[in-house]
Design an enzyme around this catalytic site. Structure first.
Site, PDB file in Angstrom:
ATOM      1  CB  SER A 102      -0.915   0.015   1.232  1.00 17.58           C
ATOM      2  OG  SER A 102      -0.130   0.050   2.416  1.00 17.58           O
ATOM      3  CB  CYS A 124       0.438  -4.984   1.671  1.00 18.43           C
ATOM      4  SG  CYS A 124      -0.948  -4.077   2.408  1.00 18.43           S
ATOM      5  CB  THR A 135      -4.232  -4.436   4.751  1.00 16.44           C
ATOM      6  OG1 THR A 135      -3.814  -3.852   5.985  1.00 16.44           O
ATOM      7  CG2 THR A 135      -5.715  -4.192   4.567  1.00 16.44           C
ATOM      8  CB  CYS A 158       1.520  -3.159   9.365  1.00 14.17           C
ATOM      9  SG  CYS A 158       1.549  -1.838   8.120  1.00 14.17           S
TER      10      CYS A 158
END
Length: 269
Positions: free
Chosen positions: A11, A73, A75, A184
């Site tokens: 991201s 990433c 997420t 993360c």
């Protein structure tokens, strides 16, 4: 196919921590990296949005000859790993399972903390990955939405970072965790502040090393390891090249050329 590149996506700038480890373990491999800094952070977004953004990046990367894709990433791994694997005919790796394995190796009291974006924590992807291997673990998960903007703003190594990290991680200081997963890929850039906040005995786990090792194993098994001596990496961002370049050069210790792209029209600018 051996000399084709490895696509790495995130991201924003956080996945550069994974790219650096891939370069360390696989110094002959070429990396094409995309950081979607214009739409970062992914954490507060819906799963559908993250899946759409991830597939847009994958489609851009597949415009180049690639032999593997690494979703650097957490997420995006939680939301879109299976979707990407269904649609792409090269090996696709995420960062969650490697991070879970590394944490289980490190823990001594079987009590593990996980910090991540709202999306990663909400998905419970780390809890599933950890308990699939070790059902008896005690897991303390904590969403830390203030940390990614801190990194993307280039404030990782500042007094502000110490303050924001201290406030974000305060709930975990009341637990008995002996291992903390940085769920993360932006968070390794805040390692100094995280270590100042947590007890000295807490092991800090980044998935980068384990993920790079898994990628190495896959490429070796499929006889895809590159033999080139001087790989030519490329870095792309959807946002500001200035901030991206600053973070990248601090991480890699050498000049980096960053290209700006528009994923909507799939063009390089």
């Amino acid at each position: 196919m051996k000399e084709q590149a490895i696509g790495i996506l995130d991201s924003g700038v956080g996945g550069l921590t994974v790219a650096r480890e891939v370069m360390r373990q696989l110094p002959r491999e070429t990396i094409y990296y995309v950081g979607d800094t214009k739409r970062c952070p992914y954490g507060p977004r819906s799963m559908e949005e993250v899946q759409t953004f991830t597939m847009e990046i994958v489609q851009f990367l597949m415009g180049f000859p690639l032999k593997a894709i690494l979703i650097a990433c957490n997420t995006a791994t939680a939301a879109a790993l299976d979707l990407v694997r269904e649609q792409i005919n090269v090996p696709v790796l995420g960062v969650i399972e490697p991070g879970a394995r590394a944490a289980i190796k490190a823990t001594r009291n079987h009590t593990i903390g996980v910090i991540g974006t709202q999306g990663t924590i909400r998905s419970k992807a780390y809890e599933r990955a950890l308990r699939q291997i070790h059902p008896g673990l005690a897991i303390h998960s904590l969403a830390c939405p203030t940390l990614v903007p801190l990194v993307e703003s280039g404030l990782s190594h500042t007094a502000m970072a110490d303050k924001v990290v201290g406030e974000a991680l305060a709930p975990l200081k009341k637990t008995s965790i002996d291992t903390l997963i940085l769920g993360c890929t932006h968070y390794p850039l805040l390692t100094d502040s995280i270590r100042k906040t947590m007890k000295i005995s807490v092991s800090i786990i980044s998935s980068a090393e384990e993920t790079a090792a898994e990628l190495s194993t896959i490429l070796q098994h499929q006889q895809l390891l590159s033999q080139q001596r001087f790989p030519q990496h490329r870095f792309f961002t959807t946002g500001s090249t200035e901030t991206f370049t600053k973070v990248a050069e601090e991480l890699f210790g050498n000049p980096v050329i960053v290209e700006q792209i528009d994923l909507g029209s799939l063009t390089v600018g």
